[in-house]
Design an enzyme around this catalytic site. Sequence first.
Site, PDB file in Angstrom:
ATOM      1  N   SER A   1       0.861  -1.187   0.000  1.00 15.60           N
ATOM      2  CA  SER A   1       0.000   0.000   0.000  1.00 15.60           C
ATOM      3  C   SER A   1       0.886   1.221   0.000  1.00 15.60           C
ATOM      4  O   SER A   1       1.645   1.446   0.952  1.00 15.60           O
ATOM      5  CB  SER A   1      -0.891   0.021   1.246  1.00 15.60           C
ATOM      6  OG  SER A   1      -1.388   1.337   1.435  1.00 15.60           O
TER       7      SER A   1
ATOM      8  N   HIS B   1      -1.016  -1.438  -4.440  1.00 16.85           N
ATOM      9  CA  HIS B   1      -2.295  -1.131  -3.779  1.00 16.85           C
ATOM     10  C   HIS B   1      -2.377   0.376  -3.534  1.00 16.85           C
ATOM     11  O   HIS B   1      -1.508   0.961  -2.873  1.00 16.85           O
ATOM     12  CB  HIS B   1      -2.369  -1.896  -2.463  1.00 16.85           C
ATOM     13  CG  HIS B   1      -3.677  -1.761  -1.753  1.00 16.85           C
ATOM     14  ND1 HIS B   1      -4.782  -2.539  -2.043  1.00 16.85           N
ATOM     15  CD2 HIS B   1      -4.072  -0.937  -0.746  1.00 16.85           C
ATOM     16  CE1 HIS B   1      -5.785  -2.216  -1.255  1.00 16.85           C
ATOM     17  NE2 HIS B   1      -5.381  -1.234  -0.453  1.00 16.85           N
TER      18      HIS B   1
ATOM     19  N   ASP C   1      -4.689   3.470  -2.160  1.00 15.22           N
ATOM     20  CA  ASP C   1      -5.819   3.792  -1.285  1.00 15.22           C
ATOM     21  C   ASP C   1      -6.361   5.177  -1.613  1.00 15.22           C
ATOM     22  O   ASP C   1      -5.649   6.176  -1.485  1.00 15.22           O
ATOM     23  CB  ASP C   1      -5.363   3.739   0.176  1.00 15.22           C
ATOM     24  CG  ASP C   1      -5.067   2.320   0.615  1.00 15.22           C
ATOM     25  OD1 ASP C   1      -5.996   1.498   0.574  1.00 15.22           O
ATOM     26  OD2 ASP C   1      -3.912   2.029   0.983  1.00 15.22           O
TER      27      ASP C   1
ATOM     28  N   MET D   1      -9.087   7.932  -0.644  1.00 11.03           N
ATOM     29  CA  MET D   1      -9.946   8.337   0.479  1.00 11.03           C
ATOM     30  C   MET D   1     -10.495   9.735   0.249  1.00 11.03           C
ATOM     31  O   MET D   1      -9.787  10.606  -0.264  1.00 11.03           O
ATOM     32  CB  MET D   1      -9.140   8.318   1.773  1.00 11.03           C
ATOM     33  CG  MET D   1      -8.444   6.987   2.049  1.00 11.03           C
ATOM     34  SD  MET D   1      -7.665   6.994   3.666  1.00 11.03           S
ATOM     35  CE  MET D   1      -6.773   5.428   3.602  1.00 11.03           C
TER      36      MET D   1
ATOM     37  N   HIS E   1      -8.167   0.798  -4.299  1.00  6.96           N
ATOM     38  CA  HIS E   1      -9.111   0.583  -3.198  1.00  6.96           C
ATOM     39  C   HIS E   1      -9.838   1.897  -2.936  1.00  6.96           C
ATOM     40  O   HIS E   1      -9.267   2.824  -2.360  1.00  6.96           O
ATOM     41  CB  HIS E   1      -8.305   0.114  -1.967  1.00  6.96           C
ATOM     42  CG  HIS E   1      -9.100  -0.037  -0.725  1.00  6.96           C
ATOM     43  ND1 HIS E   1      -8.515  -0.251   0.510  1.00  6.96           N
ATOM     44  CD2 HIS E   1     -10.444  -0.027  -0.497  1.00  6.96           C
ATOM     45  CE1 HIS E   1      -9.447  -0.362   1.434  1.00  6.96           C
ATOM     46  NE2 HIS E   1     -10.624  -0.211   0.858  1.00  6.96           N
TER      47      HIS E   1
ATOM     48  N   MET F   1     -12.224   4.272  -1.149  1.00  6.69           N
ATOM     49  CA  MET F   1     -12.937   4.554   0.105  1.00  6.69           C
ATOM     50  C   MET F   1     -13.603   5.906  -0.081  1.00  6.69           C
ATOM     51  O   MET F   1     -13.239   6.900   0.551  1.00  6.69           O
ATOM     52  CB  MET F   1     -11.945   4.539   1.278  1.00  6.69           C
ATOM     53  CG  MET F   1     -11.446   3.130   1.607  1.00  6.69           C
ATOM     54  SD  MET F   1      -9.899   3.091   2.554  1.00  6.69           S
ATOM     55  CE  MET F   1      -8.730   3.148   1.187  1.00  6.69           C
TER      56      MET F   1
ATOM     57  N   MET G   1     -11.149  -6.189   5.167  1.00  9.61           N
ATOM     58  CA  MET G   1     -10.442  -5.191   5.969  1.00  9.61           C
ATOM     59  C   MET G   1     -10.193  -5.763   7.358  1.00  9.61           C
ATOM     60  O   MET G   1     -11.138  -6.145   8.064  1.00  9.61           O
ATOM     61  CB  MET G   1     -11.276  -3.910   6.103  1.00  9.61           C
ATOM     62  CG  MET G   1     -11.481  -3.117   4.822  1.00  9.61           C
ATOM     63  SD  MET G   1      -9.966  -2.590   3.997  1.00  9.61           S
ATOM     64  CE  MET G   1      -9.191  -1.560   5.254  1.00  9.61           C
TER      65      MET G   1
ATOM     66  N   ASP H   1      -6.358  -6.599   4.146  1.00  7.73           N
ATOM     67  CA  ASP H   1      -5.791  -5.250   4.198  1.00  7.73           C
ATOM     68  C   ASP H   1      -5.908  -4.682   5.608  1.00  7.73           C
ATOM     69  O   ASP H   1      -7.016  -4.503   6.119  1.00  7.73           O
ATOM     70  CB  ASP H   1      -6.579  -4.368   3.205  1.00  7.73           C
ATOM     71  CG  ASP H   1      -6.043  -2.962   3.071  1.00  7.73           C
ATOM     72  OD1 ASP H   1      -5.024  -2.624   3.694  1.00  7.73           O
ATOM     73  OD2 ASP H   1      -6.677  -2.187   2.318  1.00  7.73           O
TER      74      ASP H   1
HETATM   75  C1  DX5 Z   1      -6.424   1.520   5.308  1.00  4.86           C
HETATM   76  C2  DX5 Z   1      -5.864   1.126   3.958  1.00  4.86           C
HETATM   77  C3  DX5 Z   1      -4.717   0.209   3.997  1.00  4.86           C
HETATM   78  C4  DX5 Z   1      -3.504   0.725   4.748  1.00  4.86           C
HETATM   79  C5  DX5 Z   1      -2.797  -0.475   5.289  1.00  4.86           C
HETATM   80  O1  DX5 Z   1      -7.639   2.156   5.124  1.00  4.86           O
HETATM   81  O2  DX5 Z   1      -6.889   0.505   3.174  1.00  4.86           O
HETATM   82  O3  DX5 Z   1      -4.353  -0.198   2.681  1.00  4.86           O
HETATM   83  O4  DX5 Z   1      -2.623   1.477   3.972  1.00  4.86           O
HETATM   84  O5  DX5 Z   1      -1.737  -0.035   6.077  1.00  4.86           O
HETATM   85  P1  DX5 Z   1      -0.950  -1.029   7.025  1.00  4.86           P
HETATM   86  O6  DX5 Z   1      -0.447  -2.158   6.191  1.00  4.86           O
HETATM   87  O7  DX5 Z   1       0.135  -0.161   7.581  1.00  4.86           O
HETATM   88  O8  DX5 Z   1      -1.932  -1.489   8.087  1.00  4.86           O
HETATM   89 ZN    ZN Z   2      -6.354  -0.399   1.228  1.00  4.26          ZN
END
Ligand code: DX5
Ligand code: ZN
Length: 223
Positions: free
Chosen positions: A12, A37, A39, A41, A70, A72, A141, A179
């Site tokens: 990620s 990956h 993210d 948001m 991903h 969100m 998750m 994740d």
């Molecule tokens: C959280 C993200 C993850 C995050 C994981 O909302 O979807 O992808 O970056 O981070 P780690 O591996 O540090 O828990």
């Molecule tokens: Zn993620």
Amino acid sequence: MSGKSSVKIAPSILSADFARLGEEVRAVTTAGADYIHIDIMDGHFVPNLTIGPDVVKALRPHSALPFDVHLMISPVDLFIDAFAKAGANIISFHPEAGPHPHRTVQTIKAAGVKAGLVLNPGSPVELLDPLIGDIDLILVMSVNPGFGGQSFIESQLAKIEIIRKRIDASGRNIDLEVDGGVNFETAPRVIAAGANVLVAGSATFKGGEAAYAKNIATLRGGA
Ligand code: DX5
Ligand code: ZN
């Protein structure tokens, strides 16, 4: 086992150096990652803001690996085409982000991209029922979404086991991705529960570039 195992590692980039994102994507690609990956948001569906399609597009030339996006964000559908055009190969979404999860799967597939469904720690496995015949990836998750570096939520291991059985019973080729809080200690347990794709942000990027290959190999179980 020689070469790569069937376990895929998806760093990620939330834990990468955002001032050097292109270099970081190249570095984890060289270090043996399987997916990148990303993210996304919106500060509304989750309490954090990250990047949009223009940044994904800018990263695209830096790796030939699949971009595992991903989302969100809520609502979801408005931005699917933009992320597909930016170079996403997999787009995953949270069904609660709505308003119509089946339409969202249709929209992702119509854009020529693989579709993933994300289950939050508090989301029931039954959310899969109407969609398991149409999706390419299920993302469990193991933290509540929004931030890297959180602690793994143990109760999700049982959910991963249940979903692995459902995927096998479906006979379909569906990735089971996990994740959140995946590190050297939790990775073997997540794999044992049936996951085949591990997202790892802080565990991949810790120690700087010289450590990425070892971090990825250790997460995969090959070191
Ligand atoms: C959280 C993200 C993850 C995050 C994981 O909302 O979807 O992808 O970056 O981070 P780690 O591996 O540090 O828990
Ligand atoms: Zn993620």
